[in-house]
Design an enzyme around this catalytic site. Structure first.
Site, PDB file in Angstrom:
ATOM      1  N   ASP A  84       3.596  25.996 -31.022  1.00 37.66           N
ATOM      2  CA  ASP A  84       2.233  26.320 -31.467  1.00 37.66           C
ATOM      3  C   ASP A  84       2.272  27.495 -32.430  1.00 37.66           C
ATOM      4  OD1 ASP A  84       1.001  24.378 -29.921  1.00 37.66           O
ATOM      5  OD2 ASP A  84       0.560  25.737 -28.250  1.00 37.66           O
ATOM      6  N   GLU A 100       7.820  22.726 -27.866  1.00 40.71           N
ATOM      7  CA  GLU A 100       7.347  23.708 -26.879  1.00 40.71           C
ATOM      8  C   GLU A 100       6.754  23.052 -25.640  1.00 40.71           C
ATOM      9  OE1 GLU A 100       3.673  26.914 -26.407  1.00 40.71           O
ATOM     10  OE2 GLU A 100       4.336  26.361 -28.414  1.00 40.71           O
ATOM     11  N   TYR A 137      13.262  33.520   0.233  1.00 37.48           N
ATOM     12  CA  TYR A 137      12.696  33.106   1.522  1.00 37.48           C
ATOM     13  C   TYR A 137      13.667  33.259   2.690  1.00 37.48           C
ATOM     14  CZ  TYR A 137       8.262  31.527  -0.299  1.00 37.48           C
ATOM     15  OH  TYR A 137       7.011  31.499  -0.855  1.00 37.48           O
TER      16      TYR A 137
END
Length: 362
Positions: free
Chosen positions: A241, A189, A103
């Protein structure tokens, strides 16, 4: 003493930046095109049969940037713009994020990826890490459990409230006075699983440290985990997962990412063990059929691509076998699917039984 060492490191880096920019200016003054050599790094290749040396942290090639190539002129320009900002951060002893840098000149940089690449080029050029440039990532990770430490004078006393989430420190290099009574580190996770363990007061009945990157781990979380491993010498288990995305996160913790392969040694957790969830867990723990989701075509492509990574065949053949099993079965499931038996099944049965039986794949 440590502060003086950091000051000397910064002074040395500023000297190198000055010498580099001077050489660029001198070449231009003489009418020559500067040549900037950028080493190439990778932490894996996609040939499981190759006799490669991807596990080495040595460069795997070199790229020469020159103004004679029009396509590289913009890249050199952006590199120098970012280097000027880095120099200013170092001189003023301030820190900034990659987003902060973007920015400062959004119309010139055009995209965040341009800044990311320039920072990587600078790290490779000056053989340093991002934190040496005073470029920090916005911390996303959480930690709780049998641990306390200090970061830049701030106290983090997780021991005083074992089920309270504390933010992973951003200035990992300023972490000191680490004290722990933990027996192992558990990396999960997702934040939802982290909160489930917090609600179940998992750390009160299990002497451990729990860390989450809340999905794909940022640099601060990976650096902090590496620091804990080095200082505490504890076993580290990872719970993700049972899907391609979860495995990618596991692999990033263990082997590092391709994007930051140049800084692999400070970011990977080489002794991490895979606690679960495995494809076979769906049968062992009776996950209902309605909790098993079919792999999408994108899932299958991602899994097939991961199976080609050389480190799986060379270092983790058992992990590779589990991936093949998931692909063959064609289904995936989330960790939370194990909670079908009871809300606290994960914290009271699944994780403790895996830890006790050392049911992790190294």
């Amino acid at each position: 003493m440590e502060g003086n060492f950091q000051i000397s490191e910064t002074t040395n880096l500023l000297r190198k930046i000055k010498e580099f920019t001077r050489s660029i200016v001198e070449d231009l003054a003489e009418g020559k095109s500067p040549e900037i050599a950028i080493n190439r790094f990778r932490n894996y290749c996609n040939d499981p049969e190759a006799d490669c040396f991807c596990s080495s942290d040595e460069p795997k090639g070199r790229e020469i940037l020159t103004l004679r190539k029009r396509s590289q002129t913009y890249r050199i320009d952006m590199l120098l713009r970012v280097l000027l900002i880095v120099q200013q951060l170092l001189q003023e002893n301030r820190h900034g994020s990659k987003r902060d840098i973007y920015y400062m000149h959004p119309s010139a940089f055009k995209a965040q990826s341009v800044v990311d690449r320039a920072i990587a080029d600078i790290c490779i050029l000056f053989q340093c890490s991002r934190y040496n440039l005073n470029v920090v990532s916005v911390g996303n990770g959480l930690v709780m459990g049998w641990l306390k430490f200090r970061e830049a004078g701030r106290k983090f006393d997780c021991l005083s409230s074992l089920s309270t989430a504390f933010p992973v420190p951003v200035l990992v290099e300023e972490v000191e006075d680490i004290v722990s009574l933990a027996e192992y580190i558990l990396v999960v996770e997702k934040e939802t699983v982290f909160q489930r363990l917090a609600n179940d007061m998992f750390c009160k009945t299990n002497r451990c440290i729990v860390v989450t990157g809340r999905g794909y781990p940022d640099v601060s979380t990976r650096r902090f985990l590496r620091l804990l491993m080095e200082k505490l010498q504890l076993p580290v288990h990872c719970l993700v997962d049972c899907d391609p995305y979860g495995f990618e996160i596991l692999a990033t913790y263990r082997f590092g990412s391709m994007q930051m392969a140049y800084d692999i040694e400070s970011l990977r957790a080489p002794e991490m063990k895979w606690l679960g969830a495995f494809p076979s867990d769906s049968e062992i723990y009776g996950v209902p059929q309605q909790c098993l989701l079919p792999l999408t075509e994108e899932d299958k492509k991602r899994t097939e691509a991961m199976l080609l990574r050389c480190y799986l065949k060379r270092e983790m053949p058992q992990w590779r076998l589990e991936l093949e099993t998931m692909l063959k079965r064609g289904v995936k499931f989330e960790i939370e699917a194990l909670s079908v038996h009871s809300l606290s099944f994960l914290s009271e049965v699944y994780i403790p039984s895996k830890i006790r039986s050392e049911g992790s794949f190294h």
